[in-house]
Design a protein around this motif. Structure first.
Motif, short mmCIF file in Angstrom:
data_model
loop_
_atom_site.label_atom_id
_atom_site.label_comp_id
_atom_site.label_asym_id
_atom_site.label_seq_id
_atom_site.Cartn_x
_atom_site.Cartn_y
_atom_site.Cartn_z
N ARG A 157 -7.30 6.84 0.71
CA ARG A 157 -6.86 6.06 -0.52
C ARG A 157 -7.24 4.65 -0.43
N VAL B 185 -6.84 0.79 -2.07
CA VAL B 185 -5.91 -0.23 -2.93
C VAL B 185 -6.60 -1.53 -2.88
N VAL C 38 0.81 -1.22 0.01
CA VAL C 38 0.05 0.05 -0.07
C VAL C 38 0.97 1.33 -0.06
N THR D 256 -5.03 1.57 -7.37
CA THR D 256 -5.30 2.43 -6.39
C THR D 256 -5.89 3.65 -6.87
N ALA E 58 1.22 3.89 -3.14
CA ALA E 58 0.97 5.26 -3.00
C ALA E 58 2.03 6.09 -3.20
#
Length: 128
Positions: A87, A89, A30, A75, A34
């Motif tokens: 966010r 994912v 993750v 994402t 990001a």
């Protein structure tokens, strides 16, 4: 909403004693996707002024990922308000297209100079 994707292959280092991907790896993935999304979309000026920190995360596991599997990470930013951005994912088995896990993380935008939280600008919102 702009979706960013990356494909990874589960390696021996990702596997735990239960012979599937260790939960800690999902958080690492993750974080990496990001960062890659930010690096792709933000210009050098923004990257020199701001950075993101993860302040909370939740991962829901649907099925396991095992050694050698190709995993598609997708994402996108669900929302951005004030200091925080949420966010999503999603982790898919590339061969079956089956959802293996989904995460929702809250990120805080930080000022590079002061190292303090800062409001998310419209310029940043429109990037995602």
């Amino acid at each position: 909403m702009l979706v960013f994707e990356k494909i990874i292959t589960v390696s021996k280092e990702d596997i735990d004693h239960l012979n599937h991907v260790n939960n800690v790896k999902y958080v690492e993935w993750v974080n990496k996707i990001a960062a890659a999304h930010w690096a792709q979309n933000a210009n050098e000026k923004l990257k020199s002024q701001f950075f993101w920190v993860m302040i909370s995360h939740q991962i829901n596991y649907k099925s396991q990922c095992v050694l050698g599997e190709a995993i598609k990470l997708k994402t996108y930013v669900k929302s951005s308000e004030g200091l925080k951005s949420i966010r999503i994912v999603e982790f898919y088995n590339l061969n079956t297209n089956k959802l293996a896990a989904v995460s929702e993380t809250t990120w805080c935008l930080m000022n590079q100079q002061t190292k303090k939280p800062t409001r998310i600008t419209e310029e940043i919102k429109i990037l995602f």
